[in-house]
Enzyme design. Structure first.
Site, mmCIF file in Angstrom:
data_model
loop_
_atom_site.group_PDB
_atom_site.id
_atom_site.type_symbol
_atom_site.label_atom_id
_atom_site.label_comp_id
_atom_site.label_asym_id
_atom_site.label_seq_id
_atom_site.Cartn_x
_atom_site.Cartn_y
_atom_site.Cartn_z
ATOM 1 N N SER A 16 0.835 -1.213 0.000
ATOM 2 C CA SER A 16 0.000 0.000 0.000
ATOM 3 C C SER A 16 0.864 1.255 0.000
ATOM 4 O O SER A 16 0.593 2.227 -0.721
ATOM 5 C CB SER A 16 -0.888 0.019 1.242
ATOM 6 O OG SER A 16 -1.822 -1.018 1.185
ATOM 7 N N GLY A 90 -6.002 -3.895 -7.628
ATOM 8 C CA GLY A 90 -7.149 -3.056 -7.309
ATOM 9 C C GLY A 90 -6.718 -1.663 -6.873
ATOM 10 O O GLY A 90 -7.364 -0.662 -7.209
ATOM 11 N N GLN A 165 -8.900 2.380 -0.457
ATOM 12 C CA GLN A 165 -8.771 2.669 -1.884
ATOM 13 C C GLN A 165 -9.777 3.742 -2.296
ATOM 14 O O GLN A 165 -9.448 4.646 -3.051
ATOM 15 C CB GLN A 165 -8.963 1.387 -2.698
ATOM 16 C CG GLN A 165 -7.819 0.412 -2.466
ATOM 17 C CD GLN A 165 -8.008 -0.907 -3.180
ATOM 18 O OE1 GLN A 165 -9.018 -1.137 -3.825
ATOM 19 N NE2 GLN A 165 -7.030 -1.778 -3.048
ATOM 20 N N ASP A 317 -6.664 -8.000 4.896
ATOM 21 C CA ASP A 317 -5.820 -8.781 3.985
ATOM 22 C C ASP A 317 -5.198 -9.997 4.677
ATOM 23 O O ASP A 317 -4.643 -10.879 4.021
ATOM 24 C CB ASP A 317 -4.703 -7.899 3.409
ATOM 25 C CG ASP A 317 -5.261 -6.851 2.457
ATOM 26 O OD1 ASP A 317 -6.394 -7.017 1.969
ATOM 27 O OD2 ASP A 317 -4.558 -5.845 2.207
#
Ligand code: S3P
Length: 690
Positions: A16, A90, A165, A317
């Protein structure tokens, strides 16, 4: 500094943070320096998209080394000429949707089959309400989608899901368009974007945890460049935490990011009874910092737990690997409120349930989670990755536990987020290649505090001292990146002599001494300066006066002068002792021009890397991040040929193949093939007792 006990693992950079570092440094006004970026496929998709939009992002180094990104400014990106392929990522797709829309740049985004099945309207809906224009190319809510130019007005959004996101996409859109953004999310999702934006001078406000509000004022902001070392990814570390908690020996995971919005899995593992400790915690004191530390996990017995509610976003995750832990715990584990798992790289609820059922773990699939009955009997069978990196890795860990035999069908998929996963796992499972921590490497800088991985554990004692490996070869043969990866795979120290020559160059450039006097009086300058080698979290770190300088070593001034400095006899002499000292106990991969001949003539394994001139030229250009490589190959090859001649003919440390070296022609070899060939050689020699 605490000496880290037991087996030590370094996981690649946080995915990330890496995406955000690439995107935001592309928008900065000035040159950013980034290290530890994840060289996984997902981040490569982001880097490629930014290149296509006019920002020359260099190749992401496999060893997590420093790169420089020359930002094009907040509004400097341009529309790409073709579709942007986000691969499996994504984060790439959603953040780019925000950015393109904010900058009013037309583009079509697409991705692989998994990504094309994931929802995108969660980002495009709030943007459309603010004036963004999107066109679904095949079906609504799915890639491919085309962004059309359209001026945005204020963005206000109350998100139903806690999604970093979505939040980040809207912040990027507002930043690009210069309009205010307010986002409310039910619980705080990961806050890396907010931290990084603050660090770059953008005033982001946030308040509350559940719900959580983020606000950015409208304005024509300039982003300051970023200087960032990305910590290891806790989502990757989690696989080895569970291996450590359920396996037979303790593990230390070095330099893992510990942002509180990401550490839910640590809390759950502790609740299950795992012993997880944080060592060497590093709290960052600037507002945009990311906390990090080393995680020590010891084997023990785990109990089933309940996982759900507000903690889900902080461990979303990690659920696949927590589910694996649950399957080996005593009692039942219930996972709820995790419906987001259905729209990840696979439908993870379904994938977990199916795989568990096929190997005999009693599992109930629920709309928002799973009920898993733990057990301790041996598990056997074939499972599917479902095209999902985290499913593949979770079941690989289950398969690596004592007594289990599980085959995962698609091993390659782990490249998405964790290159080197299989090697690390087999290094731990196979005593023959397993490594342990050792003492400090370096030339004795006062206050030295690094850890080197030297392979000095019990298994190694059976096999003799870990070898010294030298890798010599001409410019552009890929020595340094190859040596870095070989060292990482072996758990050895990468002794990068080039970095030391660069450090001397930097000292000379910073001194008052005119260039023409370097040959004669440079040694006196260097005498007064303490030059240290530290084995730090990212490998060998060069320090001048105790200050890490690795990121300054690649400056254009240093690059221009280093060849002539490295050819000065006093420089070679001065560096001989520290290089030999660093290699004294073995467990080192050293690369240079004369490592196997002059510096470490007794090295147990010597490799001489070559490649055709054309191939070397291509690599060099790619390393420099050039987009159009072909037209420049010929001139670069000629330059390399001249450099070879000069290197062979020079008086000091001429380039020569060590008589006892293996010559490895890497033309046409993939990077990993090249690394594997060297590893094979090391293992042959090492098993043979050196
Ligand atoms: C990510 C956010 C999370 C996470 C993903 C990475 C990010 O997704 O699952 O792996 O970098 O912003 P959501 O934002 O969809 O929750």
């Amino acid at each position: 500094m605490t000496r880290l006990p037991e087996d030590m693992i370094r996981v690649p950079g946080d995915k990330s943070i890496s995406h955000r570092a690439l995107l935001l440094s592309a928008l900065a006004s000035g040159r950013s320096r980034l290290a530890g970026l994840l060289p996984g496929e997902d981040c490569r998709s982001t880097a490629a998209a930014l290149r296509a939009m006019g920002c020359a992002i260099p190749a992401l180094p496999d060893d997590g080394g420093w790169i420089q990104v020359d930002g094009v400014g907040r509004t400097g990106l341009v529309a790409p000429r073709g579709p942007l392929d986000c691969g499996n990522s994504g984060t790439t797709a959603r953040l780019l949707l925000g950015l393109l829309s904010g900058l009013s740049l037309p583009a079509t985004l697409t991705g692989d089959a998994s990504l094309r099945s994931r929802p995108m309207a969660r980002v495009t809906d709030p943007l459309s309400r603010a004036g963004g224009r999107f066109e679904w190319e095949e079906e609504p809510d799915r890639l491919p989608v085309t962004v059309h130019p359209g001026a945005l007005t204020e963005i206000e959004h109350r998100s139903k899901v806690a999604s970093a996101q979505v939040k980040s996409a809207l912040l990027l859109a507002g930043l690009g368009a210069g309009v205010p953004v307010s986002v409310e999310e039910p619980v705080s999702s990961r806050d890396h974007s907010e931290r990084m934006l603050r660090r770059m001078g953008i005033p982001i406000q946030s308040r509350g945890v559940a719900p959580h509000h983020v606000h950015l004022d409208g304005g024509e902001f300039q982003l300051h460049p970023l200087e960032l070392r990305v910590p290891g990814d806790i989502s990757s570390a989690a696989f080895f935490l569970v291996l450590g908690a359920l396996g037979q020996r303790a593990l230390t995971l070095e330099n893992v990011g510990l942002n509180p919005t990401r550490t839910g899995a640590l809390a759950v593992l502790r609740r299950m009874g795992a012993q997880v400790e944080i060592h060497n915690a590093r709290e960052m004191d600037d507002p945009g910092g990311e906390p990090a530390g080393d995680l020590l996990v010891a084997p023990g017995r785990l109990e089933g737990v309940e996982i759900g509610g507000d903690e889900i976003p902080s461990l979303i995750d990690e659920i696949p690997i927590l589910a694996v832990a649950a399957s080996r715990a005593r009692g039942t584990t219930v996972i709820r409120d995790a419906q987001e798992l259905r729209v990840k790289e696979s439908d993870r609820i379904h994938a977990l349930a199916r795989n568990f059922q096929s190997i005999g773990v009693s599992t109930e699939e629920r709309p928002d989670g799973l009920v898993i009955q733990g057990g301790s009997g041996p598990l056997e069978g074939q499972v599917s990755s479902f095209g999902d990196h985290r499913i593949a890795m979770a079941f690989a860990i289950l398969g690596a536990l004592p007594g289990n035999r599980i085959q995962v069908d698609d091993r390659r998929i782990v490249e998405v987020s964790f290159p080197g996963f299989w090697e690390r796992l087999s290094a731990l499972s196979d005593a023959g290649t397993h490594f342990s921590s050792g003492g400090l490497a370096g030339s004795g800088t006062p206050g030295g505090n690094g850890e080197a991985r030297r392979g000095t554990g019990e298994e190694d004692a059976d096999r003799g001292r870990p070898p010294v490996v030298t890798l010599d070869g001409p410019a552009g043969s890929g020595k340094s990146t190859t040596a870095g990866e070989v060292a990482r795979r072996l758990g050895f120290l990468h002794l990068d002599s080039g970095a030391l020559y660069r450090a001397v160059t930097l000292v000379l450039l910073d001194s008052e001494l005119p260039r023409q006097d370097w040959a004669e009086h440079g040694a006196e300058v260097l005498e007064k300066v303490s030059l240290g080698l530290e084995a730090g979290s990212q490998g060998l770190e060069v320090q001048i006066e105790g200050r890490p300088v690795s990121h300054e070593l690649r400056s254009p001034d240093v690059t221009a002068q280093v060849a002539s400095v490295a050819a000065l006899p006093w420089v070679r002499e001065r560096l001989l002792a520290p290089l030999r000292e660093a290699a004294r106990d073995g467990g080192v991969v050293a690369d240079g021009r004369d490592m196997g001949t002059v510096v470490l003539p007794d090295a147990e394994v010597k490799v001489y890397l070559t490649a055709s001139l054309e191939e070397r030229a291509r690599r060099r250009l790619l390393q420099e991040g050039r987009e159009e490589v072909e037209p420049e190959i010929e001139s670069t090859a000629q330059e390399l040929a001249r450099r070879d001649r000069a290197d062979r003919e020079r008086e000091v440390a001429p380039l020569r193949k060590p008589a006892d070296a293996l010559v490895l022609d890497t033309t046409g070899l993939g990077f990993q093939e090249q690394v594997n060939a060297i590893l094979k050689l090391v293992h042959q020699r090492w098993k043979g007792g050196g």
